[in-house]
Motif scaffolding. Sequence first.
Motif, PDB file in Angstrom:
ATOM      1  N   SER A 142      -7.408 -19.956  24.602  1.00  0.00           N
ATOM      2  CA  SER A 142      -8.640 -19.171  24.641  1.00  0.00           C
ATOM      3  C   SER A 142      -9.675 -19.777  23.713  1.00  0.00           C
ATOM      4  CB  SER A 142      -8.380 -17.715  24.248  1.00  0.00           C
ATOM      5  OG  SER A 142      -7.960 -17.632  22.895  1.00  0.00           O
ATOM      6  N   ARG A 146     -11.992 -15.796  25.109  1.00  0.00           N
ATOM      7  CA  ARG A 146     -12.077 -15.988  26.557  1.00  0.00           C
ATOM      8  C   ARG A 146     -10.963 -16.922  27.007  1.00  0.00           C
ATOM      9  NH1 ARG A 146     -18.018 -17.551  28.449  1.00  0.00           N
ATOM     10  NH2 ARG A 146     -16.924 -17.262  30.451  1.00  0.00           N
ATOM     11  N   SER A 147     -10.165 -16.460  27.964  1.00  0.00           N
ATOM     12  CA  SER A 147      -9.020 -17.235  28.433  1.00  0.00           C
ATOM     13  C   SER A 147      -9.467 -18.494  29.171  1.00  0.00           C
ATOM     14  CB  SER A 147      -8.163 -16.363  29.358  1.00  0.00           C
ATOM     15  OG  SER A 147      -7.044 -17.080  29.826  1.00  0.00           O
TER      16      SER A 147
END
Length: 262
Positions: A142, A146-147
């Motif tokens: 991430s 946010r992946s």
Amino acid sequence: MRVLLVEPNTALASMETSQLHAVGFMVDHAASGHDAVAMLKLYDYDIAVMELGLPDMEGYDVVRRCRAARITTPALILSSRASPQAKVKAFSTGADDYVTRPYDTMELTARMQAVIRRSKGYSEPTLQAGMLRLSLDSRDVSVNGRSVHLTGKEYMILELLLLRKGMVLTKDAFLNHLYGGMDEPEMKIIDVFVCKLRKKLQKAGGENLITTVWGQGYMLRDDAVGTDTTAPAMDLPVPAEGELPPHVAARATSRDARGSLT
């Protein structure tokens, strides 16, 4: 992560290699102590997993010779010898952990990961550089929460960059990490992988995390920030192989023949 499995029993080595492959490790195999020492001198492994009963020397002697040669690769002893004396001797010669057979694969891999993390200065199973986080357990990546979804090769490149944070890695180092001398493609494939990896990290908000170092390779800086204004990387020559067993020397010679600057 890159593993050297030192095991003289071919059937056992094949089984354990398959187990380690299944959980994401790249594995090279050495069947003797002399081969193990030569390969540890030539290649940069994350860990050596070693049987004590080798045909030419004890596993203790392999660890002792490596430490005397200032080879800091972590060593995990994997043996059926369960006596306290065997374990004490292993630790006193420089081993980092000791697992007895029969073993649970999940426990073995967890202890391998723990040894590797400690050797790189990490106490937690998460590697981090600035806004970038990578979980060794779940293989999740991430940026700022946010992946980032990566392919297997992209993950391995990023994992290696984080484990060697602040160090410049050549394309040959990446090839060795990804393919281990087996069916290696041209070195230019590393540029392709890094380009795709950069785009995915950038899309998640990670600008310029991977730096290109002119004439050397790629690096993930310790703070993982900054502007990448350097020129494309070129390959460094492979180190001299020294005295190697034939199958190791053949691999190094093959790579030398292919390793001209691009």
